[in-house]
Design a protein around this motif. Structure first.
Motif, PDB file in Angstrom:
ATOM      1  N   PRO A   1      -6.844  24.973  -3.179  1.00  0.00           N
ATOM      2  CA  PRO A   1      -6.176  24.380  -4.344  1.00  0.00           C
ATOM      3  C   PRO A   1      -5.001  23.487  -3.956  1.00  0.00           C
ATOM      4  N   LEU A   2      -4.335  23.829  -2.846  1.00  0.00           N
ATOM      5  CA  LEU A   2      -3.236  23.005  -2.329  1.00  0.00           C
ATOM      6  C   LEU A   2      -3.780  22.138  -1.206  1.00  0.00           C
ATOM      7  N   ILE A   3      -3.666  20.821  -1.360  1.00  0.00           N
ATOM      8  CA  ILE A   3      -4.200  19.905  -0.365  1.00  0.00           C
ATOM      9  C   ILE A   3      -3.119  18.932   0.089  1.00  0.00           C
ATOM     10  N   ALA A   4      -3.375  18.274   1.216  1.00  0.00           N
ATOM     11  CA  ALA A   4      -2.466  17.251   1.732  1.00  0.00           C
ATOM     12  C   ALA A   4      -3.028  15.852   1.533  1.00  0.00           C
ATOM     13  N   GLU A   5      -4.188  15.757   0.888  1.00  0.00           N
ATOM     14  CA  GLU A   5      -4.814  14.446   0.698  1.00  0.00           C
ATOM     15  C   GLU A   5      -3.978  13.584  -0.241  1.00  0.00           C
ATOM     16  N   PRO A   6      -3.577  12.392   0.192  1.00  0.00           N
ATOM     17  CA  PRO A   6      -2.721  11.561  -0.660  1.00  0.00           C
ATOM     18  C   PRO A   6      -3.514  10.742  -1.667  1.00  0.00           C
ATOM     19  N   ASP A   7      -2.830  10.359  -2.731  1.00  0.00           N
ATOM     20  CA  ASP A   7      -3.323   9.289  -3.593  1.00  0.00           C
ATOM     21  C   ASP A   7      -2.906   7.982  -2.947  1.00  0.00           C
ATOM     22  N   VAL A   8      -3.810   7.005  -2.933  1.00  0.00           N
ATOM     23  CA  VAL A   8      -3.506   5.713  -2.318  1.00  0.00           C
ATOM     24  C   VAL A   8      -3.615   4.631  -3.380  1.00  0.00           C
ATOM     25  N   ARG A   9      -2.572   3.840  -3.514  1.00  0.00           N
ATOM     26  CA  ARG A   9      -2.570   2.739  -4.469  1.00  0.00           C
ATOM     27  C   ARG A   9      -2.153   1.457  -3.755  1.00  0.00           C
TER      28      ARG A   9
ATOM     29  N   LEU B   1       0.848  -1.182   0.000  1.00  0.00           N
ATOM     30  CA  LEU B   1       0.000   0.000   0.000  1.00  0.00           C
ATOM     31  C   LEU B   1       0.886   1.234   0.000  1.00  0.00           C
ATOM     32  N   VAL B   2       0.676   2.125  -0.964  1.00  0.00           N
ATOM     33  CA  VAL B   2       1.480   3.336  -1.087  1.00  0.00           C
ATOM     34  C   VAL B   2       0.559   4.545  -1.074  1.00  0.00           C
ATOM     35  N   ALA B   3       0.807   5.466  -0.160  1.00  0.00           N
ATOM     36  CA  ALA B   3       0.073   6.728  -0.113  1.00  0.00           C
ATOM     37  C   ALA B   3       1.068   7.859  -0.337  1.00  0.00           C
ATOM     38  N   ASN B   4       0.796   8.710  -1.312  1.00  0.00           N
ATOM     39  CA  ASN B   4       1.745   9.748  -1.682  1.00  0.00           C
ATOM     40  C   ASN B   4       1.051  11.085  -1.859  1.00  0.00           C
ATOM     41  N   ALA B   5       1.702  12.153  -1.390  1.00  0.00           N
ATOM     42  CA  ALA B   5       1.259  13.519  -1.646  1.00  0.00           C
ATOM     43  C   ALA B   5       2.489  14.342  -1.996  1.00  0.00           C
ATOM     44  N   GLY B   6       2.583  14.794  -3.231  1.00  0.00           N
ATOM     45  CA  GLY B   6       3.744  15.574  -3.655  1.00  0.00           C
ATOM     46  C   GLY B   6       4.325  15.052  -4.950  1.00  0.00           C
ATOM     47  N   ASP B   7       5.571  15.436  -5.241  1.00  0.00           N
ATOM     48  CA  ASP B   7       6.184  15.049  -6.507  1.00  0.00           C
ATOM     49  C   ASP B   7       7.270  13.989  -6.341  1.00  0.00           C
ATOM     50  N   CYS B   8       7.292  13.328  -5.204  1.00  0.00           N
ATOM     51  CA  CYS B   8       8.123  12.132  -5.076  1.00  0.00           C
ATOM     52  C   CYS B   8       7.419  10.985  -5.806  1.00  0.00           C
ATOM     53  N   ARG B   9       8.122   9.900  -6.027  1.00  0.00           N
ATOM     54  CA  ARG B   9       7.521   8.793  -6.778  1.00  0.00           C
ATOM     55  C   ARG B   9       8.002   7.463  -6.209  1.00  0.00           C
ATOM     56  N   ALA B  10       7.079   6.491  -6.178  1.00  0.00           N
ATOM     57  CA  ALA B  10       7.406   5.120  -5.806  1.00  0.00           C
ATOM     58  C   ALA B  10       7.218   4.244  -7.041  1.00  0.00           C
ATOM     59  N   VAL B  11       8.224   3.425  -7.341  1.00  0.00           N
ATOM     60  CA  VAL B  11       8.180   2.572  -8.529  1.00  0.00           C
ATOM     61  C   VAL B  11       8.538   1.150  -8.125  1.00  0.00           C
ATOM     62  N   LEU B  12       7.679   0.212  -8.479  1.00  0.00           N
ATOM     63  CA  LEU B  12       7.888  -1.205  -8.189  1.00  0.00           C
ATOM     64  C   LEU B  12       8.547  -1.878  -9.379  1.00  0.00           C
ATOM     65  N   CYS B  13       9.514  -2.743  -9.102  1.00  0.00           N
ATOM     66  CA  CYS B  13      10.129  -3.562 -10.145  1.00  0.00           C
ATOM     67  C   CYS B  13       9.473  -4.934 -10.130  1.00  0.00           C
ATOM     68  N   ARG B  14       8.792  -5.264 -11.198  1.00  0.00           N
ATOM     69  CA  ARG B  14       8.170  -6.577 -11.347  1.00  0.00           C
ATOM     70  C   ARG B  14       8.806  -7.275 -12.544  1.00  0.00           C
ATOM     71  N   LYS B  15       9.681  -8.216 -12.249  1.00  0.00           N
ATOM     72  CA  LYS B  15      10.367  -8.984 -13.286  1.00  0.00           C
ATOM     73  C   LYS B  15      11.071  -8.062 -14.281  1.00  0.00           C
ATOM     74  N   GLY B  16      11.667  -6.997 -13.743  1.00  0.00           N
ATOM     75  CA  GLY B  16      12.423  -6.072 -14.572  1.00  0.00           C
ATOM     76  C   GLY B  16      11.622  -4.933 -15.154  1.00  0.00           C
ATOM     77  N   GLU B  17      10.300  -4.964 -15.014  1.00  0.00           N
ATOM     78  CA  GLU B  17       9.455  -3.916 -15.569  1.00  0.00           C
ATOM     79  C   GLU B  17       9.059  -2.923 -14.476  1.00  0.00           C
TER      80      GLU B  17
END
Length: 203
Positions: free
Chosen positions: A88-96, A17-33
């Motif tokens: 216009p500026l919020i702290a609500e994260p996107d959750v994936r 579970l990843v919750a993010n707010a801002g311009d950082c990024r989380a990237v998962l490696c699945r079999k090299g992709e």
């Protein structure tokens, strides 16, 4: 870094579970992709621009209200309206959320200085090559920073790499044991970060 990362194991199923707010990024490696586990909250993205403009904000030269390069943040209180008023500026994260499989190797969490100069797939490929050589996520994080510097990045550089399996062990065994390794943060710093994020998400 404005992330909340959680791995739940229930009934033999591991969920990331990843919750993010801002311009950082989380990237998962699945079999090299590369699989993006977060969205960069930049004013240039159509969905964020639409939300900002509907709430009375504006985008000027790629900046929210002409001053901020992100549309979601935990701080920057001077750009947020009083409680109860839409801002216009919020702290609500996107959750994936994603169910982890045996093909999932590691997760890269990095701030915008990395993603300004390389794609998610480029970063995944660089880290994967390093892990195959020495299986040292700390060294891979440093290599990623050095590559961004070589590509003339101008923004912040912070990288965390979370390994779910040892590549050598995974290739040698059809049923590897998962291991979790976090780099670039001490246990005390990670605890402080988690407390900060939990508090910010609840605001």
């Amino acid at each position: 870094m404005k992330f909340h990362i959680q791995v739940d194991v229930k009934c033999g199923i591991s969920r990331l579970l990843v919750a993010n707010a801002g311009d950082c990024r989380a990237v998962l490696c699945r079999k090299g992709e590369a699989i993006d586990m977060s969205q960069d909250h930049r004013p240039s993205y159509a969905s964020e621009r639409k939300r900002v403009e509907e709430l009375g904000g504006f985008i000027d030269d790629g900046y929210l209200n002409g001053v901020l390069s992100v549309t979601r943040a935990l701080g920057d209180w001077d750009l947020k309206l009083s409680r109860g008023n839409p801002s216009p500026l919020i702290a609500e994260p996107d959750v994936r959320q994603i169910v982890l499989t045996e093909d999932d190797e590691f997760l890269i969490i990095a701030c915008d200085g990395i993603w300004d100069v390389m794609s998610s797939q480029q970063a995944i490929s660089l880290v994967r090559r390093g892990l195959r050589r020495h299986d040292d996520p700390g060294q891979c994080a440093r290599d990623l920073v050095m590559e961004a510097l070589r590509l003339n990045t101008f923004d912040n550089l912070t990288v965390i790499i979370v390994c779910f399996t040892s590549l050598d062990h995974r290739e040698a065994s059809p049923t590897p044991q998962r291991r979790l390794k976090c780099c670039s943060l001490s246990a005390e710093a990670l605890c402080s970060l988690r407390n900060l994020l939990d508090g910010g998400v609840n605001q």
